[in-house]
Write a protein that holds these residues in place. Structure first.
Motif, mmCIF file in Angstrom:
data_model
loop_
_atom_site.group_PDB
_atom_site.id
_atom_site.type_symbol
_atom_site.label_atom_id
_atom_site.label_comp_id
_atom_site.label_asym_id
_atom_site.label_seq_id
_atom_site.Cartn_x
_atom_site.Cartn_y
_atom_site.Cartn_z
ATOM 1 N N LEU A 49 0.813 -1.224 0.000
ATOM 2 C CA LEU A 49 0.000 0.000 0.000
ATOM 3 C C LEU A 49 0.844 1.270 0.000
ATOM 4 O O LEU A 49 0.325 2.347 -0.297
ATOM 5 C CB LEU A 49 -0.937 0.012 1.213
ATOM 6 N N PHE A 50 2.126 1.153 0.322
ATOM 7 C CA PHE A 50 2.998 2.326 0.291
ATOM 8 C C PHE A 50 3.203 2.773 -1.155
ATOM 9 O O PHE A 50 3.570 1.963 -2.010
ATOM 10 C CB PHE A 50 4.364 2.031 0.919
ATOM 11 N N PRO A 51 2.963 4.038 -1.452
ATOM 12 C CA PRO A 51 3.128 4.512 -2.832
ATOM 13 C C PRO A 51 4.552 4.330 -3.355
ATOM 14 O O PRO A 51 4.747 4.019 -4.525
ATOM 15 C CB PRO A 51 2.765 5.996 -2.750
ATOM 16 N N ARG A 52 5.536 4.492 -2.490
ATOM 17 C CA ARG A 52 6.928 4.337 -2.933
ATOM 18 C C ARG A 52 7.196 2.908 -3.410
ATOM 19 O O ARG A 52 7.920 2.698 -4.381
ATOM 20 C CB ARG A 52 7.867 4.711 -1.812
ATOM 21 N N THR A 53 6.635 1.936 -2.727
ATOM 22 C CA THR A 53 6.833 0.544 -3.128
ATOM 23 C C THR A 53 6.218 0.289 -4.497
ATOM 24 O O THR A 53 6.817 -0.373 -5.343
ATOM 25 C CB THR A 53 6.196 -0.397 -2.092
ATOM 26 N N MET A 54 5.045 0.830 -4.727
ATOM 27 C CA MET A 54 4.395 0.645 -6.029
ATOM 28 C C MET A 54 5.172 1.357 -7.127
ATOM 29 O O MET A 54 5.289 0.839 -8.248
ATOM 30 C CB MET A 54 2.957 1.128 -5.968
ATOM 31 N N ASP A 55 5.730 2.531 -6.834
ATOM 32 C CA ASP A 55 6.525 3.235 -7.830
ATOM 33 C C ASP A 55 7.805 2.469 -8.154
ATOM 34 O O ASP A 55 8.209 2.388 -9.311
ATOM 35 C CB ASP A 55 6.883 4.637 -7.336
ATOM 36 N N GLU A 56 8.449 1.927 -7.124
ATOM 37 C CA GLU A 56 9.687 1.182 -7.357
ATOM 38 C C GLU A 56 9.436 -0.114 -8.121
ATOM 39 O O GLU A 56 10.324 -0.598 -8.824
ATOM 40 C CB GLU A 56 10.390 0.889 -6.039
ATOM 41 N N SER A 61 13.758 -3.874 -11.124
ATOM 42 C CA SER A 61 13.338 -5.215 -11.547
ATOM 43 C C SER A 61 13.187 -6.188 -10.384
ATOM 44 O O SER A 61 12.272 -7.017 -10.389
ATOM 45 C CB SER A 61 14.311 -5.776 -12.571
ATOM 46 N N HIS A 62 14.055 -6.118 -9.358
ATOM 47 C CA HIS A 62 13.907 -7.084 -8.263
ATOM 48 C C HIS A 62 12.700 -6.776 -7.386
ATOM 49 O O HIS A 62 12.129 -7.681 -6.796
ATOM 50 C CB HIS A 62 15.197 -7.198 -7.431
ATOM 51 N N ILE A 63 12.274 -5.534 -7.316
ATOM 52 C CA ILE A 63 11.035 -5.205 -6.599
ATOM 53 C C ILE A 63 9.831 -5.718 -7.390
ATOM 54 O O ILE A 63 8.874 -6.245 -6.821
ATOM 55 C CB ILE A 63 10.911 -3.681 -6.355
ATOM 56 N N GLU A 64 9.895 -5.605 -8.697
ATOM 57 C CA GLU A 64 8.804 -6.126 -9.522
ATOM 58 C C GLU A 64 8.720 -7.651 -9.418
ATOM 59 O O GLU A 64 7.629 -8.219 -9.340
ATOM 60 C CB GLU A 64 8.988 -5.724 -10.976
ATOM 61 N N MET A 65 9.860 -8.316 -9.371
ATOM 62 C CA MET A 65 9.845 -9.773 -9.187
ATOM 63 C C MET A 65 9.276 -10.145 -7.821
ATOM 64 O O MET A 65 8.549 -11.134 -7.699
ATOM 65 C CB MET A 65 11.256 -10.338 -9.348
ATOM 66 N N PHE A 66 9.596 -9.341 -6.793
ATOM 67 C CA PHE A 66 9.037 -9.594 -5.473
ATOM 68 C C PHE A 66 7.521 -9.453 -5.479
ATOM 69 O O PHE A 66 6.822 -10.186 -4.786
ATOM 70 C CB PHE A 66 9.659 -8.661 -4.430
#
Length: 95
Positions: A49-56, A61-66
């Protein structure tokens, strides 16, 4: 992104019967009363739900894989496994 995340969670819920059959002892030992699974589900949902996490997730790429690992396996599967094991009081508190 807001359409993709719920679909990933639903995919995890649909994978659950296969995982339950394959790893039944793990689910009984780890999530015997449902509270642990609901807690894991809530942690994953709050994290995303954190906007920064969604932006990253769009640029790193490793955040998107997570995202593709965490939503089906750390949110969808525990939610489906836990919901039937929770007492009515725990379900009411969760909702």
């Amino acid at each position: 992104m807001h359409m993709q995340i719920p679909l990933l969670g639903i995919a995890g819920m649909l994978i659950y019967p296969y995982l339950k059959e394959t790893f039944s002892q793990f689910f009984e030992k780890w999530n015997y009363n449902g509270i642990q699974g609901i807690l894991l589900f809530m942690i994953i949902v709050i994290y995303w739900l954190f906007p920064r996490t969604m932006d990253e997730a769009l640029g790193v790429s490793h955040i998107e894989m997570f995202k593709f690992i965490s939503w089906p396996f750390l949110a969808g599967v525990p939610l489906r496994d836990s919901w039937g094991k929770l007492s009515q009081l725990a379900k009411d508190i969760f909702l």
